[in-house]
Enzyme design. Structure first.
Site, PDB file in Angstrom:
ATOM      1  N   ARG A  52      37.571  45.371  35.064  1.00 60.05           N
ATOM      2  CA  ARG A  52      38.162  44.037  34.899  1.00 60.05           C
ATOM      3  C   ARG A  52      37.129  43.108  34.281  1.00 60.05           C
ATOM      4  O   ARG A  52      35.950  43.188  34.612  1.00 60.05           O
ATOM      5  CB  ARG A  52      38.576  43.504  36.272  1.00 60.05           C
ATOM      6  CG  ARG A  52      40.042  43.657  36.528  1.00 60.05           C
ATOM      7  CD  ARG A  52      40.403  43.327  37.926  1.00 60.05           C
ATOM      8  NE  ARG A  52      40.046  41.963  38.314  1.00 60.05           N
ATOM      9  CZ  ARG A  52      40.448  41.395  39.442  1.00 60.05           C
ATOM     10  NH1 ARG A  52      41.215  42.070  40.279  1.00 60.05           N
ATOM     11  NH2 ARG A  52      40.102  40.176  39.757  1.00 60.05           N
ATOM     12  N   ARG A  69      32.767  33.825  41.901  1.00 53.44           N
ATOM     13  CA  ARG A  69      34.075  33.942  42.567  1.00 53.44           C
ATOM     14  C   ARG A  69      33.924  33.813  44.095  1.00 53.44           C
ATOM     15  O   ARG A  69      34.781  33.254  44.771  1.00 53.44           O
ATOM     16  CB  ARG A  69      34.747  35.267  42.195  1.00 53.44           C
ATOM     17  CG  ARG A  69      35.289  35.236  40.757  1.00 53.44           C
ATOM     18  CD  ARG A  69      35.481  36.624  40.181  1.00 53.44           C
ATOM     19  NE  ARG A  69      36.551  37.363  40.788  1.00 53.44           N
ATOM     20  CZ  ARG A  69      36.611  38.700  40.827  1.00 53.44           C
ATOM     21  NH1 ARG A  69      35.642  39.428  40.303  1.00 53.44           N
ATOM     22  NH2 ARG A  69      37.630  39.288  41.370  1.00 53.44           N
TER      23      ARG A  69
HETATM   24  P1  AMP Z   1      42.586  38.218  41.884  1.00 53.95           P
HETATM   25  O1  AMP Z   1      43.186  39.345  41.147  1.00 53.95           O
HETATM   26  O2  AMP Z   1      43.422  37.731  43.029  1.00 53.95           O
HETATM   27  O3  AMP Z   1      41.158  38.476  42.305  1.00 53.95           O
HETATM   28  O4  AMP Z   1      42.529  36.973  40.853  1.00 53.95           O
HETATM   29  C1  AMP Z   1      41.762  37.058  39.669  1.00 53.95           C
HETATM   30  C2  AMP Z   1      41.561  35.682  39.054  1.00 53.95           C
HETATM   31  O5  AMP Z   1      42.836  35.114  38.723  1.00 53.95           O
HETATM   32  C3  AMP Z   1      40.904  34.650  39.953  1.00 53.95           C
HETATM   33  O6  AMP Z   1      39.484  34.738  39.952  1.00 53.95           O
HETATM   34  C4  AMP Z   1      41.399  33.350  39.327  1.00 53.95           C
HETATM   35  O7  AMP Z   1      40.714  33.039  38.125  1.00 53.95           O
HETATM   36  C5  AMP Z   1      42.835  33.711  38.944  1.00 53.95           C
HETATM   37  N1  AMP Z   1      43.784  33.422  40.045  1.00 53.95           N
HETATM   38  C6  AMP Z   1      44.504  34.296  40.786  1.00 53.95           C
HETATM   39  N2  AMP Z   1      45.256  33.664  41.690  1.00 53.95           N
HETATM   40  C7  AMP Z   1      45.019  32.344  41.540  1.00 53.95           C
HETATM   41  C8  AMP Z   1      45.476  31.160  42.183  1.00 53.95           C
HETATM   42  N3  AMP Z   1      46.357  31.200  43.192  1.00 53.95           N
HETATM   43  N4  AMP Z   1      45.000  29.978  41.730  1.00 53.95           N
HETATM   44  C9  AMP Z   1      44.139  29.893  40.716  1.00 53.95           C
HETATM   45  N5  AMP Z   1      43.644  30.952  40.078  1.00 53.95           N
HETATM   46  C10 AMP Z   1      44.069  32.179  40.482  1.00 53.95           C
END
Ligand code: AMP
Length: 209
Positions: free
Chosen positions: A151, A162
């Site tokens: 990713r 993060r």
């Molecule tokens: P994840 O797959 O849940 O780790 O999300 C990957 C990235 O997507 C995060 O680091 C954020 O940049 C974005 N993202 C996912 N969900 C959200 C959310 N609810 N609000 C804002 N950004 C999000």
């Protein structure tokens, strides 16, 4: 019967994996905001173009971009597990649908680092780990034969950012949720099977082999 579940946790805590299993076990729709956003980036939509720089930097996508897209998906269903939302106090406040259960996966930082650096995904979202959950053929998805990739946000520097964002923005959002939902904290360390078992025990979900 309605069942609205949110699953939260730091990056690589297993939100996606455990939400998919819970969806399967309880017959729920699974919505991942990370997947919705990654799909939008891949498809080059206006949402994707706006979200991409934030995601690559390890920052959150601004609330106004996320809330409408997710709110629209969630308003169409009353049985779902949503992973990765709400992630800020603003999102928690604007997402006013009732929530039955909020699961928070807790994993020590060193384990998150190990998970992130070895994580590989296929373009359809199937996830592997080079050491803990390798595909049969290195670099190739078992399900659809597509090439596996890292990713874009899974490098060490972006992970550190993060994690910081999680502490600063998502922990306070979880505090907000506690006022209106049952919050269950689950130890997310160990194998996906071990965590799934612990999660089932914590929430009393049915067993499905
Ligand atoms: P994840 O797959 O849940 O780790 O999300 C990957 C990235 O997507 C995060 O680091 C954020 O940049 C974005 N993202 C996912 N969900 C959200 C959310 N609810 N609000 C804002 N950004 C999000």
């Amino acid at each position: 019967m309605t069942l609205r579940v949110v699953v939260l946790g730091p990056p690589a805590s297993g939100k996606g994996t455990q939400s998919a299993r819970l969806a399967e076990a309880c017959d729920l729709e699974h919505i991942s905001t990370g997947d919705v956003l990654r799909d939008a980036v891949e498809a080059g939509t206006s949402l994707g173009r706006a979200a991409e720089p934030h995601m690559e930097a390890g920052e959150l996508v601004p609330d106004e971009l996320v809330v409408d897209v997710v709110g629209d998906r969630l308003s169409r269903s009353a049985r779902y597990v949503v992973d990765g939302f709400p992630r800020t106090v603003g999102q928690a406040e604007r997402f006013d649908t009732p929530i039955d259960l909020a699961v928070v996966l807790e994993v020590p930082r060193e384990e998150l680092v190990r998970r992130v650096t070895g994580r590989r995904i296929c373009p359809e979202g199937h996830t592997y780990h080079v050491e803990f959950d390798p595909p049969e053929q290195p670099g190739v998805c078992d399900v659809d034969g597509l090439p596996l990739e890292r990713r874009d946000d899974d490098d060490r520097a972006t992970l550190d950012r993060r994690l910081e964002v999680y502490e600063q923005q998502t922990r306070p959002a979880i505090e907000r949720l506690a006022a209106r939902a049952r919050v269950v904290r689950v130890d997310g360390s160990g194998s996906p099977d071990e965590v799934a078992e612990r999660l089932r025990g914590a929430i009393g979900a049915p067993h499905r082999d």
